[in-house]
Write an enzyme that holds these catalytic residues in place. Structure first.
Site, PDB file in Angstrom:
ATOM      1  N   ASP A  97      36.776  42.403  49.248  1.00  0.00           N
ATOM      2  CA  ASP A  97      35.679  43.309  48.949  1.00  0.00           C
ATOM      3  C   ASP A  97      35.605  44.509  49.875  1.00  0.00           C
ATOM      4  O   ASP A  97      34.831  45.428  49.629  1.00  0.00           O
ATOM      5  CB  ASP A  97      34.344  42.564  49.026  1.00  0.00           C
ATOM      6  CG  ASP A  97      33.944  42.268  50.460  1.00  0.00           C
ATOM      7  OD1 ASP A  97      34.824  41.829  51.238  1.00  0.00           O
ATOM      8  OD2 ASP A  97      32.778  42.478  50.821  1.00  0.00           O
TER       9      ASP A  97
ATOM     10  N   ASP B 217      37.666  36.774  60.600  1.00  0.00           N
ATOM     11  CA  ASP B 217      36.583  36.074  61.281  1.00  0.00           C
ATOM     12  C   ASP B 217      37.141  35.024  62.236  1.00  0.00           C
ATOM     13  O   ASP B 217      38.329  34.714  62.247  1.00  0.00           O
ATOM     14  CB  ASP B 217      35.672  35.404  60.255  1.00  0.00           C
ATOM     15  CG  ASP B 217      34.220  35.412  60.715  1.00  0.00           C
ATOM     16  OD1 ASP B 217      34.007  35.472  61.938  1.00  0.00           O
ATOM     17  OD2 ASP B 217      33.324  35.363  59.862  1.00  0.00           O
TER      18      ASP B 217
ATOM     19  N   ARG C 233      41.474  35.677  62.229  1.00  0.00           N
ATOM     20  CA  ARG C 233      41.639  36.793  63.153  1.00  0.00           C
ATOM     21  C   ARG C 233      42.837  37.656  62.785  1.00  0.00           C
ATOM     22  O   ARG C 233      43.615  38.064  63.635  1.00  0.00           O
ATOM     23  CB  ARG C 233      41.797  36.275  64.579  1.00  0.00           C
ATOM     24  CG  ARG C 233      40.578  35.574  65.140  1.00  0.00           C
ATOM     25  CD  ARG C 233      39.428  36.542  65.320  1.00  0.00           C
ATOM     26  NE  ARG C 233      38.342  35.994  66.138  1.00  0.00           N
ATOM     27  CZ  ARG C 233      37.196  36.611  66.337  1.00  0.00           C
ATOM     28  NH1 ARG C 233      36.980  37.765  65.750  1.00  0.00           N
ATOM     29  NH2 ARG C 233      36.274  36.082  67.081  1.00  0.00           N
TER      30      ARG C 233
ATOM     31  N   ASP D  36      39.942  36.988  51.023  1.00  0.00           N
ATOM     32  CA  ASP D  36      39.160  37.301  52.207  1.00  0.00           C
ATOM     33  C   ASP D  36      37.977  36.338  52.241  1.00  0.00           C
ATOM     34  O   ASP D  36      37.660  35.688  51.237  1.00  0.00           O
ATOM     35  CB  ASP D  36      38.689  38.758  52.121  1.00  0.00           C
ATOM     36  CG  ASP D  36      37.842  39.146  53.319  1.00  0.00           C
ATOM     37  OD1 ASP D  36      38.164  38.707  54.443  1.00  0.00           O
ATOM     38  OD2 ASP D  36      36.860  39.874  53.132  1.00  0.00           O
TER      39      ASP D  36
ATOM     40  N   LYS E  52      27.308  44.390  73.523  1.00  0.00           N
ATOM     41  CA  LYS E  52      27.307  43.237  72.625  1.00  0.00           C
ATOM     42  C   LYS E  52      28.694  43.119  72.007  1.00  0.00           C
ATOM     43  O   LYS E  52      29.355  44.133  71.713  1.00  0.00           O
ATOM     44  CB  LYS E  52      26.248  43.379  71.535  1.00  0.00           C
ATOM     45  CG  LYS E  52      26.481  44.515  70.558  1.00  0.00           C
ATOM     46  CD  LYS E  52      25.389  44.568  69.514  1.00  0.00           C
ATOM     47  CE  LYS E  52      25.648  45.721  68.532  1.00  0.00           C
ATOM     48  NZ  LYS E  52      24.572  45.878  67.541  1.00  0.00           N
TER      49      LYS E  52
ATOM     50  N   THR F  28      41.341  35.908  56.810  1.00  0.00           N
ATOM     51  CA  THR F  28      40.084  36.483  57.263  1.00  0.00           C
ATOM     52  C   THR F  28      40.220  37.002  58.681  1.00  0.00           C
ATOM     53  O   THR F  28      41.031  36.504  59.468  1.00  0.00           O
ATOM     54  CB  THR F  28      38.947  35.447  57.196  1.00  0.00           C
ATOM     55  OG1 THR F  28      37.747  36.016  57.704  1.00  0.00           O
ATOM     56  CG2 THR F  28      39.285  34.205  58.004  1.00  0.00           C
TER      57      THR F  28
ATOM     58  N   ARG G 206      61.834  24.584  10.861  1.00  0.00           N
ATOM     59  CA  ARG G 206      60.890  24.795  11.961  1.00  0.00           C
ATOM     60  C   ARG G 206      59.616  23.997  11.756  1.00  0.00           C
ATOM     61  O   ARG G 206      59.062  23.419  12.709  1.00  0.00           O
ATOM     62  CB  ARG G 206      60.555  26.285  12.057  1.00  0.00           C
ATOM     63  CG  ARG G 206      59.705  26.641  13.255  1.00  0.00           C
ATOM     64  CD  ARG G 206      60.452  26.391  14.558  1.00  0.00           C
ATOM     65  NE  ARG G 206      59.660  26.636  15.734  1.00  0.00           N
ATOM     66  CZ  ARG G 206      60.136  27.155  16.850  1.00  0.00           C
ATOM     67  NH1 ARG G 206      61.416  27.490  16.920  1.00  0.00           N
ATOM     68  NH2 ARG G 206      59.365  27.329  17.894  1.00  0.00           N
TER      69      ARG G 206
END
Length: 1571
Positions: A1130, A991, A1104, A667, A871, A989, A1393
């Site tokens: 988060d 945003d 988005r 995120d 707004k 995100t 080995r």
């Protein structure tokens, strides 16, 4: 202040112009606003609930079972009792009339033969419960949403919808209708008790249930079968009881562990169920029947209370935390006594420290006992009735709370059930709750009581009240609730209705804060509460190694079967062999025939070779993973001191997955950024205010070749100077009581001067109106600061909202509290109360929030007005702006759009503020529709959204805001480290695109050399690929795949992509928005193309996107590419993504702790991810990948030696080893070395792991653990088993095994001592050879393990109980032949080995071996211990250190790990070709930070006029070219007058990013004009 201003191209008209004044001689009379008067004469239609119906998809059985009734507009009433005649569902989706009882007038339904059940929330017509308690709890299990469904409803749980249809009606102080009671008069509806039980067991069921649970493990069942077989004499087990000891010990240890864990849950359950609350007594609760408590239940109750008191006493007196709480409580009680006195009210009500300043701000308290009912009060309390003295609130336990009870909660008390809030101590009916236990969010939330019951204050009031509540059924969605409060108005007898929303509900698990008391009616209890319905367990995850381990176990089972089958066949064949002693001495044996004997021998062999599938392996792995989790938790370098939060492992069994992560899904907000919002800039009336030097701006200028360090210092110094000037002028402007200079983030001395009128009265009033709008349109709460009670702290659910309100406060428009009617705003030192009529809340689909403010008329007789303030996202607001002439100035719209574009390019989050003025008649018409929608129980949210959408149009633009979300410390360095490690990072995100891109550049995810491939469904691609969005996305994916990577997206290419774990060679990045991503995830073909394209790109940005889309992307990559994925976030919107990934990381940030609670690991900052993955993850993977094959190897030696022995005894099942050796081989002789290898081994230390992150790639390529390595170790075990057995056998065969006194050592147990000792020493030394870290601690445990076999042999053989083994140690260890065979055999076991490893390390060293050689030569000595490249406060390395770094970067770390062609000499050579850090084509393999070009003025002008620039500006605009030319002219004018910085435009022209959803000035203007 006088005068008006209109929409004349300069500014919108202010509806507040006559409601406040700013002159010094302002009086309080100017601040008065007329209060709202509620209409008492409203008709019942306004408050009635619409008829409930079912859609066509409702199952028939659900329709038949829906027997709850509702009151409709056409409800009939009895003339005598005024009781409503309900309508019941007849199964067809409609409601039939129901007969009323002639006596009571109550509605009733006949339920013949109805039986009563204790549990269940609903009954069918036969009286059986449809939903029992156990089934109720199953609704807690939540699935990840389908990524292909409509994402506008991402927050709705399908389970919640189904259960919400189970309607219920709760009556208070009223008899139930006859249809709700049975023949005996008991209520038909039965609700769960409020007592909860989260324990798995009870004292009676612990043993059977725990043992049954343990034997769900196949390994336990397998070994139980072997023990049962061993109990039969025919299978020849020497001591069957002794063979059961390992399993018994494991079962007992596990049972003890489970008992301890469950006892903790029992204690918690006791504490919760026996917590006290206050329940109203004296009013009979008709909704529930009285329990007939049996004697057994009485006994259990008494015991549980005694146990609870004992536990409480122990906690308070024996633990430090309990002692501290007890002392705090005593001090608090002492303080209360001093404050209240002996005659005062009881402390539970009046001793609460309340710092809140809200509804009762500045007003005296009221005496509600003497309060007369006002004209505007809902007539629900019948004060004409005499008060009842028997009604009082009494203490009771939570488990005694029932549906329909009235409870009172006091300050700091937890809510015992889901409660409808009736009233609070606040005169305005508000209370504050903390939901940290419910959703993890730490911010306080306000809850409002119902208006009709707000005047209820005492038990006397509630006793004189009658009402009923119609409610939806229980569901798990925390954010929605629909119900209706109904009562009969005492004045006119009409039924009134008030809708109930989630804001009127107190949920169980929340805590009441800063409110003296709250009173409510219980609606849901126990398993029906939302916290219980959401108590689903985080999905259980198994690590990749654990999953692949099952295949290794299967291989061993196959090998076991082969060995047993061979043994059985061989023994059956030997059975009929002539001349055997069996015919003389074993006549009539149990088996009886060759076939039967072979069958028995098969099972004998299963018992004999059982160690091939070791039971101790699983226990050892659990021990190792637990220790690894403890080390992670105890790492102080992962501790966040600011939050006091260490790295907390929630899932202890997937630490090795941290070492194989190839894809990280992150995120952005709160994860890469701090989620601490700071208001930086704003644009008002076409004028931009504010100065800021953001990290994204620094990244942008760095790509332009500017020295950002020098420029940053200069810019920050000038900003600090302007800040001081601004603060001085603000202090001189007014007496702002809430002005705190240290919290100012908005720096603009020009704004303060314009606020004084420097640019004219119009701009002054625009600035005032803009800031007042910010102070009014929000859902913020205020709370007095405990340290400074005069200071009001802002409590907001969104950090953005807090930043907006805080900035308005800083410049003189302070929100100081709420009232019942609205908000109190202190404007330039003068307090005013604004009446808020409605609040249209924000959600993810609306992307906006609005409030409606009542504005009084200019004169006392004038009609008031209503002002809508809105707004929201810039694109949403611009699409709703009015196009009417004179409403919005085109010039201001263009300037604002250009400012927003500039802000977004600087990495700031932008919002737009707008308004709409309504006449009072317009508002009333709209409000009627709003009330009807609010009263709806069905689809209330959808109906409210439609009503809100109808008024949020024809807006007038006020301006825009820009908020910075700063990067977390160390994020760029962390991302760079992860990229160098070969890990691909995808950012998912919600945003905006441009914000995500700029953050991507500033945090090193993107660089200027990358070509961004954009996937969108709009813009110029519509003309090229068609108008269908799905066609556009598909065509773009095909185009990019073919053009850049020469791929088609076929299944064969996906199959090849699964094998390729290299970092992408090309220099490309993907940018896609949510709409295009939704289509890219739909359909197999397009999903495959999208996945291939993303896999071949260095970075992916999905913007988005919704929570379900995040989860879908993670699942797509994880399932299709078969890679290890990690998701980090988060917020609650990251939970689905975190749970979908192989490893989920939660960041304890500002958005609460829900992501932390659902994660596998919780950290304090993103930068800690580098250390968690590159250090602890790589160590855990490497340790476990070495430990597991070593475990199989050592068991292979021991088991196969028995098989070789069987060759010489006809596979008759005889034991070569004394039986205690069989027990202790895995338990004591060889377990500690491999366990400590898995816990403590380190190839390099933590500093080198971070300095050389390329070492991590071995985990991505899965080189450390694979089936090839497993088989190689098994072959080694096969070889060493041959040495371990045949060396002693050859000596025995030649009669060389004799003691010093001449006695022979020819007993098979004596030979077994030879074999066991050689095997144990060889295995432990083998572990030492493969261990990187040699120190005294590891050497000590290996030495002790080797000595144990000698010690046990000596101790056990000295006991007579050992029988045949008696004196074995003295005879064997005294024989020189033993020591000769021992040393030679061990040497031959290890020599091959050792030779191979030495040859490989010298001639073909791996990357880690080269780095270890450098470490030994001191190339890392300049790094201090615990050096972390992501720590912003890390010490700087010296020049010698830088020289060392150059050498490190020059290491030729091959892509084929383990196959490097460089010799050891190349390590110390400085002339080393850099092949690791760059690909074959020379391109950087990680996210390299690049320096680019600088632009001259001439180049700037050429770019602005170039076709490339014009093409970059055409995205998202309509067909009109006039828009572009007008906007371009405005842009050029603003650049010429220094109103716009040309660097941003040049950057956008240079990159020519045609991006979806970008805040683009042209697209905003086009959106507004196309509206």
């Amino acid at each position: 202040m006088s005068g008006t201003f209109h929409g004349d191209g300069h500014a919108p008209m202010s509806p507040f112009e006559d409601t406040f004044q700013f002159e010094d001689n302002s009086s309080n009379e100017d601040t008065h606003i007329a209060p709202t008067h509620f209409d008492d004469g409203a008709t019942s239609n306004k408050y009635s609930r619409p008829q409930v119906s079912f859609n066509d998809e409702t199952p028939k059985n659900k329709r038949e079972d829906a027997e709850e009734f509702t009151f409709n507009d056409d409800t009939e009433y009895d003339n005598h009792s005024f009781q409503p005649t309900p309508k019941l569902n007849n199964g067809s989706g409609t409601f039939d009339d129901v007969e009323l009882d002639n006596d009571s007038g109550e509605p009733h339904t006949n339920y013949d033969g109805m039986k009563r059940f204790r549990m269940g929330t609903k009954r069918n017509k036969k009286g059986n419960p449809i939903m029992g308690r156990s089934k109720t709890l199953k609704w807690a299990r939540k699935n990840i949403p389908n990524p292909f469904e409509d994402f506008t409803k991402d927050d709705i749980d399908p389970g919640a919808i189904n259960r919400a249809q189970e309607l219920r009606t709760v009556y208070y102080n009223m008899p139930l209708p006859k249809d709700m009671i049975d023949e005996e008069g008991n209520p038909i509806m039965q609700y769960p008790r409020n007592k909860i039980r989260t324990t798995k067991y009870t004292p009676l069921t612990f043993l059977p249930k725990n043992i049954l649970f343990q034997f769900h493990n196949f390994a336990n069942v397998y070994f139980l079968v072997l023990i049962i077989l061993g109990a039969f004499q025919i299978f020849g087990v020497t001591n069957p009881g002794l063979s059961a000891v390992p399993l018994v010990v494991i079962v007992i240890i596990t049972a003890i562990k489970d008992a301890i864990e469950d006892s903790r849950r029992t204690v918690l359950d006791l504490e919760v169920n026996n917590t006290k609350t206050h329940i109203l007594e004296g009013v009979e609760n008709e909704n529930v029947s009285t329990d007939n408590i049996s004697l057994w239940r009485r006994f259990k109750k008494a015991n549980s209370r005694l146990l609870f008191k004992f536990i409480q006493y122990c906690k308070e007196h024996l633990t430090e935390e309990g002692k501290k709480k007890r002392m705090q409580r005593k001090r608090h009680e002492l303080r209360v006594q001093k404050t209240v006195g002996t005659s005062g009210p009881r402390s539970s009500l009046d001793s609460i420290d309340s710092y809140r300043v809200s509804a009762d701000y500045g007003r005296p308290s009221l005496d509600y006992d003497n309060l007369e009912q006002g004209a505007g009060e809902a007539n629900i309390v019948d004060r004409s009735l005499p008060p009842r003295t028997d009604c009082k609130f009494a203490k009771n336990y939570w488990k005694g709370v029932k549906v329909g009870d009235i409870v009172r909660i006091h300050n700091n008390d937890e809510i015992p059930a889901d409660i409808i809030l009736l009233s609070t101590s606040d005169t305005d009916g508000a209370c504050y709750v903390e939901t940290k236990n419910l959703d993890g969010e730490t911010n306080l939330k306000v809850r409002q009581s119902l208006k009709c019951t707000n005047t209820i204050r005492t038990s006397k009031d509630i006793a004189r009240t009658k009402f009923w509540i119609e409610s939806e059924g229980p569901h798990s969605n925390l954010y929605t609730y629909q119900g209706n409060m109904k009562w009969r108005n005492l004045a006119d007898g009409e039924i009134r209705n008030e809708p109930i929303t989630i804001n009127n509900v107190l949920l169980r698990g929340c805590t009441l804060r800063n409110t003296k008391w709250a009173m409510g009616v219980v609606m849901f209890t126990g398993g029906d509460t939302k916290i219980m319905l959401n108590s689903g367990i985080t999905p259980t995850k198994k690590s990749r190694i654990s999953r692949e381990l099952n295949f290794s176990v299967v291989i061993n089972f196959v090998l076991l079967f082969i060995l047993c089958f061979v043994s059985g066949i061989a023994n059956g064949v030997y059975y009929d062999k002539k001349g055997r002693s069996r015919f003389s001495y074993e006549f009539g044996t149990i088996a009886g025939s060759a076939a039967t004997n072979g069958f028995v021998s098969f099972w004998v062999a299963v018992i004999l070779y059982q160690s091939l599938v070791p039971i101790s392996l699983y226990i050892s792995v659990e021990i190792i993973k637990t220790a690894q989790a403890a080390f992670i938790y105890g790492d102080v370098l992962l501790y966040n001191a600011k939050l006091d939060y260490p790295c907390t492992p929630k899932s202890w069994n997937i630490s090795d997955d941290l070492g194989q992560v190839e894809y990280i899904f992150s995120d952005k907000t709160g994860t890469l950024t701090q989620n601490v919002m700071e208001f930086k800039k704003c644009t008002i009336n076409g004028v931009s205010y504010g100065r800021a030097y953001t990290e994204a701006l620094a990244g942008l200028r760095k790509r332009q070749g500017i020295d950002v360090e020098t420029e940053g210092r200069r810019e920050k110094a000038e900003i600090a100077k302007d800040r001081d000037t601004m603060i001085d002028e603000l202090r001189a402007l007014s007496g702002n009581s809430q002005f705190y200079p240290e919290e100012v983030t908005f720096v603009s001395k020009e704004f303060v001067r314009d606020l004084k009128g420097a640019s004219g009265e119009v701009q002054q009033r625009c600035c005032e109106h803009f800031m007042l709008a910010l102070a009014l349109c929000h859902s913020v709460l205020v709370e007095a600061n405990p340290d400074n009670p005069k200071k009001l702290d802002l409590k907001a659910q969104s950090p953005d909202e807090a930043a907006l309100v805080a900035t308005a406060r800083d410049v003189g428009f302070s929100f100081v509290g709420k009232t019942k009617k609205g908000l109190i705003i202190e404007m330039q030192g003068i307090q005013k109360e604004f009446e808020i009529l409605n609040i249209l809340e924000f959600n993810s689909s609306r992307k906006r929030m609005s409030c409606i403010v009542k504005i009084p008329g200019l004169n006392p007789g004038d009609e008031p007005r209503a002002l809508l303030i809105c707004k929201g996202a810039d694109s949403i607001i611009y699409s709703r702006l009015s196009r009417q002439s004179g409403s919005n100035s085109e010039a201001i719209l263009e300037k604002t759009a250009l400012h927003l574009e500039q802000y977004a390019t600087e990495g700031l989050r932008t919002l737009c503020i707008a308004q709409r003025e309504l006449s009072w008649s317009e508002y009333e018409k709209w409000n009627e529709k709003y009330d009807i929608a609010a009263a709806s129980l069905a689809n209330r949210e959808d109906e409210l959204e439609v009503v809100a959408d109808s008024i949020e149009r024809e807006l007038i633009l006020l301006g825009g805001t820009a908020i910075e979300d700063r990067l977390q410390d160390g994020v760029p360095d962390c991302i760079e480290l992860l990229a160098e490690a070969g890990i691909k990072l995808w950012v998912l995100t919600g945003d905006k695109v441009e914000t995500a891109i700029n953050i991507g550049f500033s945090c090193n995810l993107l660089n200027n050399e990358m070509e961004l491939l954009v996937i969108k469904t709009t813009g110029d691609d519509v003309k090229e690929f068609g108008s269908e969005p799905s066609e556009i996305v598909d065509a773009l994916l095909s185009k990019y795949l073919k053009e850049y990577f020469n791929l088609t997206g076929s299944e064969e290419e996906i199959f090849e992509a699964k094998k390729d774990h290299e970092f992408p060679k090309g220099n490309y990045a993907i940018v896609i928005d949510g709409d295009a991503l939704k289509l890219a995830l739909y359909g197999e073909d397009i999903r495959r193309k999208f996945l291939l394209l993303c896999k071949n790109c260095r970075a992916v940005l999905c913007c988005r996107v919704s929570p379900s889309q995040k989860a879908a992307v993670v699942k797509l990559v994880k399932d299709s590419l078969d890679v290890m994925t990690l998701a980090i976030g988060d917020g609650s919107n990251d939970v689905a993504m975190i749970q979908s990934a192989d490893v989920g990381i939660g960041i304890a940030g500002e958005e609460g702790r829900q992501a932390v609670m659902c994660s596998d690991y919780a950290i304090g900052q993103f930068r800690y991810l580098a250390r968690l993955v590159l250090v602890h993850g790589r160590w855990s993977y490497k340790r476990l990948a070495e430990m597991i094959p070593e475990f199989f190897y050592k068991n292979m030696i021991f088991a196969l030696a028995l098989f070789w022995y069987g060759i010489y005894n006809d596979f008759d099942g005889s034991y070569l080893y004394e039986y205690t050796y069989m027990m202790f081989y895995n338990l004591a002789f060889t377990s500690l070395p491999v366990i400590f290898l898995g816990i403590l081994d380190q190839d390099v230390n933590d500093t080198i792991s971070l300095v050389v992150p390329q070492l991590y790639r071995v985990g991505i390529l899965r080189k450390e653990w694979n089936q090839r390595k497993f088989l190689w170790y098994m072959l080694d075990g096969l070889y060493q088993s041959i040495i371990c057995f045949f060396f002693p056998y050859l000596v025995y065969h030649k009669n060389m095994i004799v003691t010093s006194n001449g006695l022979g050592l020819d007993h098979r147990y004596f030979v077994g001592v030879y074999v066991t000792t050689i095997a144990v020493i060889s295995c432990n030394t083998y572990v030492l050879l493969h261990q990187y870290r040699w120190d005294w601690f590891s050497g000590l445990f290996i030495a002790l393990s080797c000595l144990v076999v000698f010690a046990w042999t000596g101790i056990w053989s000295s006991a007579i109980a050992s029988r045949e083994f008696f004196k074995a140690a003295a005879r064997i260890y005294g024989a020189p032949s033993f020591w000769a065979v021992f040393f030679v055999a061990v040497l031959f076991c290890l020599l091959p080995r050792f030779t191979y490893d030495s040859f490989q390390k010298f001639f073909y060293p791996t990357d880690v071996e080269i780095v270890r050689e450098m470490w030994q030569h001191g190339h890392f000595d300049h790094y201090p211990p615990g050096y972390d490249p992501t720590d912003p406060n890390r010490p700087k390395v010296t020049k010698a250190g830088q020289h060392g770094e150059k050498i490190i970067e020059g290491i030729a770390l091959s892509d084929n790990l383990g196959g490097s062609n460089y010799s050891r000499d190349s390590v110390v050579t400085e002339e080393i070709p850099m092949t690791f850090m760059h690909g074959e084509d020379g391109s950087p393999s990680g996210y390299q930070k690049q320096e680019t070009w600088m632009t001259s003025p001439k180049e700037t002008q050429d770019l602005l006029q170039s076709p490339q620039f014009q093409q970059a500006q055409t995205f998202g605009r309509g067909p009109s070219t006039n828009v572009r030319s007008s906007l371009d002219r405005t842009r050029e004018q603003m650049i010429a007058t220094n109103q716009l910085d040309n660097r941003y435009s040049v950057e956008r022209a240079r990159t020519s990013l045609d991006l979806p959803g970008v805040t683009n000035a042209a697209s905003l203007i086009g959106t507004q004009q196309n509206n």
